[in-house]
Design a protein around this motif. Structure first.
Motif, PDB file in Angstrom:
ATOM      1  N   ASP A  63       0.856  -1.183   0.000  1.00 41.93           N
ATOM      2  CA  ASP A  63       0.000   0.000   0.000  1.00 41.93           C
ATOM      3  C   ASP A  63       0.892   1.232   0.000  1.00 41.93           C
ATOM      4  OD1 ASP A  63       0.919   0.318   2.618  1.00 41.93           O
ATOM      5  OD2 ASP A  63      -0.998  -0.153   3.546  1.00 41.93           O
ATOM      6  N   ALA A  64       0.315   2.389   0.290  1.00 44.94           N
ATOM      7  CA  ALA A  64       1.084   3.641   0.259  1.00 44.94           C
ATOM      8  C   ALA A  64       2.195   3.666   1.307  1.00 44.94           C
ATOM      9  CB  ALA A  64       0.144   4.827   0.466  1.00 44.94           C
ATOM     10  N   VAL A  65       2.045   2.871   2.366  1.00 47.07           N
ATOM     11  CA  VAL A  65       3.027   2.866   3.453  1.00 47.07           C
ATOM     12  C   VAL A  65       4.079   1.769   3.257  1.00 47.07           C
ATOM     13  CG1 VAL A  65       3.322   2.562   5.947  1.00 47.07           C
ATOM     14  CG2 VAL A  65       1.347   3.811   5.065  1.00 47.07           C
ATOM     15  N   ALA A  66       3.634   0.580   2.870  1.00 45.20           N
ATOM     16  CA  ALA A  66       4.535  -0.571   2.767  1.00 45.20           C
ATOM     17  C   ALA A  66       4.692  -1.012   1.320  1.00 45.20           C
ATOM     18  CB  ALA A  66       3.986  -1.727   3.596  1.00 45.20           C
ATOM     19  N   ALA A  67       5.926  -1.088   0.870  1.00 49.37           N
ATOM     20  CA  ALA A  67       6.226  -1.554  -0.486  1.00 49.37           C
ATOM     21  C   ALA A  67       6.754  -2.987  -0.421  1.00 49.37           C
ATOM     22  CB  ALA A  67       7.260  -0.644  -1.139  1.00 49.37           C
ATOM     23  N   VAL A  68       6.486  -3.759  -1.468  1.00 49.14           N
ATOM     24  CA  VAL A  68       6.989  -5.122  -1.552  1.00 49.14           C
ATOM     25  C   VAL A  68       8.511  -5.078  -1.562  1.00 49.14           C
ATOM     26  CG1 VAL A  68       7.221  -7.103  -3.107  1.00 49.14           C
ATOM     27  CG2 VAL A  68       4.975  -6.100  -2.704  1.00 49.14           C
ATOM     28  N   ARG A  69       9.120  -5.906  -0.761  1.00 48.28           N
ATOM     29  CA  ARG A  69      10.576  -6.007  -0.744  1.00 48.28           C
ATOM     30  C   ARG A  69      11.022  -6.819  -1.948  1.00 48.28           C
ATOM     31  NH1 ARG A  69      10.777  -7.451   5.256  1.00 48.28           N
ATOM     32  NH2 ARG A  69      10.999  -5.441   6.254  1.00 48.28           N
ATOM     33  N   VAL A  70      11.744  -6.180  -2.829  1.00 50.79           N
ATOM     34  CA  VAL A  70      12.209  -6.852  -4.040  1.00 50.79           C
ATOM     35  C   VAL A  70      13.155  -7.999  -3.677  1.00 50.79           C
ATOM     36  CG1 VAL A  70      13.357  -6.528  -6.261  1.00 50.79           C
ATOM     37  CG2 VAL A  70      11.835  -4.769  -5.399  1.00 50.79           C
ATOM     38  N   SER A  71      13.784  -7.929  -2.505  1.00 50.57           N
ATOM     39  CA  SER A  71      14.689  -9.007  -2.075  1.00 50.57           C
ATOM     40  C   SER A  71      13.951 -10.347  -1.964  1.00 50.57           C
ATOM     41  CB  SER A  71      15.363  -8.659  -0.752  1.00 50.57           C
ATOM     42  OG  SER A  71      14.411  -8.495   0.270  1.00 50.57           O
ATOM     43  N   TYR A  72      12.636 -10.320  -1.673  1.00 54.79           N
ATOM     44  CA  TYR A  72      11.860 -11.554  -1.612  1.00 54.79           C
ATOM     45  C   TYR A  72      11.816 -12.245  -2.970  1.00 54.79           C
ATOM     46  CZ  TYR A  72       9.798 -10.517   2.999  1.00 54.79           C
ATOM     47  OH  TYR A  72       9.583 -10.281   4.334  1.00 54.79           O
ATOM     48  N   LEU A  73      12.034 -11.496  -4.034  1.00 60.28           N
ATOM     49  CA  LEU A  73      11.922 -12.052  -5.375  1.00 60.28           C
ATOM     50  C   LEU A  73      13.188 -12.733  -5.874  1.00 60.28           C
ATOM     51  CD1 LEU A  73       9.919  -9.040  -6.477  1.00 60.28           C
ATOM     52  CD2 LEU A  73       9.155 -11.354  -6.918  1.00 60.28           C
ATOM     53  N   ARG A  74      14.292 -12.572  -5.151  1.00 61.82           N
ATOM     54  CA  ARG A  74      15.540 -13.208  -5.588  1.00 61.82           C
ATOM     55  C   ARG A  74      15.333 -14.707  -5.718  1.00 61.82           C
ATOM     56  NH1 ARG A  74      18.266  -9.521  -2.000  1.00 61.82           N
ATOM     57  NH2 ARG A  74      18.872  -7.738  -3.263  1.00 61.82           N
ATOM     58  N   GLY A  75      15.723 -15.237  -6.858  1.00 53.91           N
ATOM     59  CA  GLY A  75      15.591 -16.667  -7.096  1.00 53.91           C
ATOM     60  C   GLY A  75      14.221 -17.080  -7.606  1.00 53.91           C
ATOM     61  N   ALA A  76      13.325 -16.132  -7.765  1.00 50.63           N
ATOM     62  CA  ALA A  76      11.984 -16.478  -8.264  1.00 50.63           C
ATOM     63  C   ALA A  76      12.049 -16.805  -9.754  1.00 50.63           C
ATOM     64  CB  ALA A  76      11.013 -15.328  -8.023  1.00 50.63           C
ATOM     65  N   ALA A  77      11.402 -17.907 -10.124  1.00 50.15           N
ATOM     66  CA  ALA A  77      11.320 -18.293 -11.527  1.00 50.15           C
ATOM     67  C   ALA A  77      10.189 -17.547 -12.222  1.00 50.15           C
ATOM     68  CB  ALA A  77      11.104 -19.804 -11.638  1.00 50.15           C
ATOM     69  N   GLY A  78       9.200 -17.114 -11.437  1.00 49.55           N
ATOM     70  CA  GLY A  78       8.051 -16.406 -11.981  1.00 49.55           C
ATOM     71  C   GLY A  78       7.198 -15.862 -10.858  1.00 49.55           C
ATOM     72  N   TYR A  79       6.162 -15.122 -11.236  1.00 43.24           N
ATOM     73  CA  TYR A  79       5.290 -14.563 -10.209  1.00 43.24           C
ATOM     74  C   TYR A  79       3.894 -14.315 -10.758  1.00 43.24           C
ATOM     75  CZ  TYR A  79       6.791 -10.125 -12.348  1.00 43.24           C
ATOM     76  OH  TYR A  79       7.087  -9.115 -13.228  1.00 43.24           O
ATOM     77  N   LEU A  80       2.966 -14.185  -9.820  1.00 41.73           N
ATOM     78  CA  LEU A  80       1.582 -13.850 -10.124  1.00 41.73           C
ATOM     79  C   LEU A  80       1.300 -12.486  -9.508  1.00 41.73           C
ATOM     80  CD1 LEU A  80      -0.013 -17.314  -9.292  1.00 41.73           C
ATOM     81  CD2 LEU A  80       0.348 -16.349 -11.569  1.00 41.73           C
ATOM     82  N   LEU A  81       0.878 -11.542 -10.336  1.00 36.36           N
ATOM     83  CA  LEU A  81       0.449 -10.226  -9.855  1.00 36.36           C
ATOM     84  C   LEU A  81      -1.058 -10.324  -9.647  1.00 36.36           C
ATOM     85  CD1 LEU A  81       2.221  -7.597 -12.137  1.00 36.36           C
ATOM     86  CD2 LEU A  81       2.446  -7.837  -9.672  1.00 36.36           C
ATOM     87  N   VAL A  82      -1.500 -10.174  -8.415  1.00 34.84           N
ATOM     88  CA  VAL A  82      -2.923 -10.351  -8.107  1.00 34.84           C
ATOM     89  C   VAL A  82      -3.586  -8.989  -7.974  1.00 34.84           C
ATOM     90  CG1 VAL A  82      -4.598 -11.456  -6.581  1.00 34.84           C
ATOM     91  CG2 VAL A  82      -2.360 -12.520  -6.947  1.00 34.84           C
ATOM     92  N   ILE A  83      -4.728  -8.857  -8.651  1.00 30.92           N
ATOM     93  CA  ILE A  83      -5.475  -7.601  -8.716  1.00 30.92           C
ATOM     94  C   ILE A  83      -6.915  -7.897  -8.305  1.00 30.92           C
ATOM     95  CG2 ILE A  83      -6.305  -5.820 -10.328  1.00 30.92           C
ATOM     96  CD1 ILE A  83      -3.700  -6.982 -12.038  1.00 30.92           C
ATOM     97  N   ASP A  84      -7.496  -7.034  -7.499  1.00 28.46           N
ATOM     98  CA  ASP A  84      -8.898  -7.162  -7.095  1.00 28.46           C
ATOM     99  C   ASP A  84      -9.746  -6.470  -8.162  1.00 28.46           C
ATOM    100  OD1 ASP A  84     -11.453  -6.784  -6.006  1.00 28.46           O
ATOM    101  OD2 ASP A  84     -10.695  -6.364  -3.988  1.00 28.46           O
ATOM    102  N   GLY A  85     -10.532  -7.243  -8.883  1.00 24.34           N
ATOM    103  CA  GLY A  85     -11.342  -6.702  -9.970  1.00 24.34           C
ATOM    104  C   GLY A  85     -12.339  -5.642  -9.543  1.00 24.34           C
ATOM    105  N   THR A  86     -12.633  -5.556  -8.238  1.00 26.14           N
ATOM    106  CA  THR A  86     -13.594  -4.565  -7.743  1.00 26.14           C
ATOM    107  C   THR A  86     -12.914  -3.285  -7.278  1.00 26.14           C
ATOM    108  OG1 THR A  86     -13.601  -5.340  -5.435  1.00 26.14           O
ATOM    109  CG2 THR A  86     -15.105  -6.448  -6.963  1.00 26.14           C
ATOM    110  N   ARG A  87     -11.564  -3.260  -7.288  1.00 27.36           N
ATOM    111  CA  ARG A  87     -10.814  -2.093  -6.797  1.00 27.36           C
ATOM    112  C   ARG A  87      -9.760  -1.679  -7.824  1.00 27.36           C
ATOM    113  NH1 ARG A  87      -8.560  -4.899  -2.038  1.00 27.36           N
ATOM    114  NH2 ARG A  87      -7.140  -3.147  -1.870  1.00 27.36           N
ATOM    115  N   PRO A  88     -10.058  -0.692  -8.677  1.00 26.01           N
ATOM    116  CA  PRO A  88      -9.140  -0.318  -9.753  1.00 26.01           C
ATOM    117  C   PRO A  88      -7.764   0.133  -9.270  1.00 26.01           C
ATOM    118  CG  PRO A  88     -11.060   1.152  -9.714  1.00 26.01           C
ATOM    119  CD  PRO A  88     -11.293   0.089  -8.696  1.00 26.01           C
TER     120      PRO A  88
END
Length: 164
Positions: A63-88
């Motif tokens: 959210d506006a206060v907490a950003a995803v730590r890119v360090s969690y992504l190290r070694g990731a082969a892929g990812y899913l970006l999840v979006i709430d269809g009711t919240r643009p």
């Protein structure tokens, strides 16, 4: 057996944990639990003739206060970006996450999941914005953690991309 790290990313409350629970345990709960940090699950699946273990990193929402730590992504082969269809605004959060990932670790296979497809009457995502992102190379899938619609297919599709 192949092992692939997959991260689930997105804004708070988009359904990342619910998608993982639906996929791994085939259950859904209306109880909202905030993920703190990261929760890791594992699911073994078959892709083509190979067994593949997906190590699923359910990462705390952004959210506006907490950003995803890119360090969690190290070694990731892929990812899913999840979006709430009711919240643009969650689509814009996903776009921000995607641009940071590309800048930090380069191009990694991903799918954008428009979750909460069971609430289609409350859908608020502008179709023109989805089309704009599709023309930039995004692949969208509509899912519902609640009903299970397309959840298995989304994970299977990402795993198939990773097996190539």
């Amino acid at each position: 057996m192949l092992q692939k790290k997959i991260c689930l990313l997105g804004a708070f409350g988009v359904g990342k944990t619910s998608l993982v629970r639906r996929y791994v345990d085939t259950i859904f709960s209306d109880t909202y639990l905030t993920t703190v940090g990261v929760k890791i699950d594992k699911k073994v699946m078959t892709v083509g003739a190979e067994e593949m273990a997906l190590i699923l990193w359910d990462i705390a929402g952004e959210d506006a206060v907490a950003a995803v730590r890119v360090s969690y992504l190290r070694g990731a082969a892929g990812y899913l970006l999840v979006i709430d269809g009711t919240r643009p605004e969650t689509l814009e959060t996903a776009a921000s996450i995607q641009s940071r990932i590309t800048a930090e670790i380069g191009a990694v296979p991903f799918l954008a999941l428009l979750n909460k497809a069971d609430l289609v009457e409350d859908w608020a995502i502008p179709p023109e914005r989805v089309e704009q992102l599709e023309s930039a190379g995004w692949t969208f899938r509509r899912t519902s953690a609640k009903t299970g619609d397309s959840v298995e297919d989304a994970f299977q599709e990402l795993a198939a991309r990773l097996a190539k």
